[in-house]
Design an enzyme around this catalytic site. Structure first.
Site, PDB file in Angstrom:
ATOM      1  N   LYS A 235       0.811  -1.219   0.000  1.00  0.00           N
ATOM      2  CA  LYS A 235       0.000   0.000   0.000  1.00  0.00           C
ATOM      3  C   LYS A 235       0.845   1.271   0.000  1.00  0.00           C
ATOM      4  O   LYS A 235       2.017   1.254   0.322  1.00  0.00           O
ATOM      5  CB  LYS A 235      -0.995  -0.028   1.175  1.00  0.00           C
ATOM      6  N   ARG A 269      -4.098  -9.826   4.776  1.00  0.00           N
ATOM      7  CA  ARG A 269      -4.441  -9.861   3.342  1.00  0.00           C
ATOM      8  C   ARG A 269      -3.216  -9.401   2.558  1.00  0.00           C
ATOM      9  O   ARG A 269      -2.802  -8.244   2.701  1.00  0.00           O
ATOM     10  CB  ARG A 269      -5.644  -8.939   3.100  1.00  0.00           C
TER      11      ARG A 269
HETATM   12  C1  8Y4 Z   1      -0.935  -1.993  -4.354  1.00  0.00           C
HETATM   13  C2  8Y4 Z   1      -1.897  -2.940  -4.531  1.00  0.00           C
HETATM   14  C3  8Y4 Z   1      -1.209  -0.894  -3.595  1.00  0.00           C
HETATM   15  C4  8Y4 Z   1      -3.131  -2.818  -3.932  1.00  0.00           C
HETATM   16  C5  8Y4 Z   1      -2.454  -0.760  -3.014  1.00  0.00           C
HETATM   17  C6  8Y4 Z   1      -3.393  -1.724  -3.167  1.00  0.00           C
HETATM   18  C7  8Y4 Z   1      -8.273  -4.001   1.649  1.00  0.00           C
HETATM   19  C8  8Y4 Z   1      -9.344  -4.752   1.148  1.00  0.00           C
HETATM   20  C9  8Y4 Z   1      -8.382  -3.646  -0.465  1.00  0.00           C
HETATM   21  C10 8Y4 Z   1      -8.013  -4.041   3.042  1.00  0.00           C
HETATM   22  C11 8Y4 Z   1      -9.857  -5.570   3.219  1.00  0.00           C
HETATM   23  C12 8Y4 Z   1      -5.433  -2.455  -2.086  1.00  0.00           C
HETATM   24  C13 8Y4 Z   1     -10.373  -5.081  -1.092  1.00  0.00           C
HETATM   25  C14 8Y4 Z   1      -6.762  -1.877  -1.800  1.00  0.00           C
HETATM   26  N1  8Y4 Z   1      -7.685  -3.333   0.634  1.00  0.00           N
HETATM   27  N2  8Y4 Z   1     -10.131  -5.535   1.909  1.00  0.00           N
HETATM   28  N3  8Y4 Z   1      -9.400  -4.525  -0.174  1.00  0.00           N
HETATM   29  N4  8Y4 Z   1      -8.840  -4.859   3.778  1.00  0.00           N
HETATM   30  N5  8Y4 Z   1     -10.610  -6.333   4.027  1.00  0.00           N
HETATM   31  N6  8Y4 Z   1      -4.617  -1.520  -2.582  1.00  0.00           N
HETATM   32  O1  8Y4 Z   1      -7.115  -3.387   3.595  1.00  0.00           O
HETATM   33  O2  8Y4 Z   1      -5.148  -3.601  -1.921  1.00  0.00           O
HETATM   34  S1  8Y4 Z   1      -8.086  -3.044  -2.059  1.00  0.00           S
END
Ligand code: 8Y4
Length: 298
Positions: A235, A269
């Site tokens: 993130k 996750r």
């Molecule tokens: C690189 C790749 C940088 C992905 C950022 C991201 C969460 C979630 C997401 C979380 C739960 C993400 C669907 C955002 N984040 N579900 N989902 N908790 N429960 N960004 O923190 O991964 S999507």
């Protein structure tokens, strides 16, 4: 019972979440592997759009130690536009059907739309991962009827604008109060507490200082008496703290996942399953019990 008594028999080795017939053992830390089926996902580049590729990637993650696979068809990244329900269904349902047949672990659906939750459950999904914490119209009713466990995540604002100027008086208190309120709504609607998981929603309407404080004080969410999920993988808080691009965030992601586990997360996750699983196993070895008693049980 002291911290390092012999492990109890498997049947009572801790809470087990029934994910539509597939058990998710929360007596040890669970790793949730991320499988994006969005064409605009900059982490996976939309490579896993086809069900066959999704199955391949999911099987690899299970082999690396994933306990559950999270499938999302709507990009919830900051600034991302919403996806129409029909398009989300087309992306997600065939992938879930294929995964449920091919992988031995539960499959969760990352969606806020009741129509998608229902179709995903019919396709065999075992957990609803909702970044909106069932605030969409009809979502609480769908979750109750489907009888699946739900992850309730905190988000301030909406994906398109949430990172513009996030503000809190007391980030931990406000996020905890929000999640407590959503738990109450669920319980009143007939969704039992033992089917709920909470998540502070790192990066969802939070700046770096907010994210760091939530992680530092994650153990304060244990009072909610439900397992805690933490999503920190790759993130932007890593970019903000270390100045690293998304393809160089693996090590920092593992550090954040370990920190979350030490502070009470029962589910992490992640994109990078193998290094995360190795790090957690090492932490468990240090703790001496073969597992971290890290959820809500202490
Ligand atoms: C690189 C790749 C940088 C992905 C950022 C991201 C969460 C979630 C997401 C979380 C739960 C993400 C669907 C955002 N984040 N579900 N989902 N908790 N429960 N960004 O923190 O991964 S999507």
């Amino acid at each position: 019972m002291t911290a390092c008594d012999p492990a109890p028999a498997p049947s009572r080795s801790g809470p087990v979440l029934d994910c539509g017939g597939r058990p998710l053992d929360l007596g040890r830390v669970a790793v949730m592997g991320i499988l994006n089926v969005t064409p605009d996902s900059f982490s996976d580049g939309g490579v896993f759009f086809a069900p066959e590729r999704a199955v391949e990637r999911a099987l690899a993650m299970v082999e690396e130690g994933a306990d559950i696979i999270d499938v999302g068809g709507e990009s919830t990244r900051p600034g991302a536009p919403g996806v129409p329900v029909q398009q989300e269904l087309e992306r997600v349902v065939p992938v879930i059907e294929a995964l449920v047949r091919a992988v031995p672990v539960p499959v969760s659906v990352d969606s806020s739309k009741p129509e998608v939750m229902r179709a995903a459950a019919a396709a065999g999904a075992g957990l609803i991962n909702d970044v909106m914490a069932l605030r969409a119209f009809g979502a609480v009713e769908a979750a109750r009827e489907l009888k699946l466990p739900v992850c309730l995540m905190h988000m301030q604002g909406e994906p398109r604008t949430m990172q513009r100027n996030p503000r809190y008086r007391d980030v931990v208190g406000e996020v905890r109060d929000f999640l407590r309120g959503r738990i109450e709504v669920c319980i009143r609607a007939g969704i039992q507490r033992d089917r709920l998981v909470v998540d502070p929603g790192f990066g969802f309407g939070k700046n770096l200082a907010h994210n760091l404080e939530l992680l530092r004080r994650l153990s304060e969410f244990k009072v909610l008496q439900v397992p805690i999920l933490a999503g920190l993988s790759r993130k932007s808080m890593i970019g903000a703290a270390l100045g690293l691009p998304v393809d160089q965030r693996v090590h920092a992601s593992v550090a954040l996942a370990l920190c979350a586990v030490q502070n009470g997360a029962g589910i992490v996750r992640v994109h990078d399953v193998r290094p995360t699983r190795d790090a957690i196993r090492m932490l468990e070895a240090v703790a001496g019990c073969g597992r971290m008693r890290s959820t809500t049980m202490e």
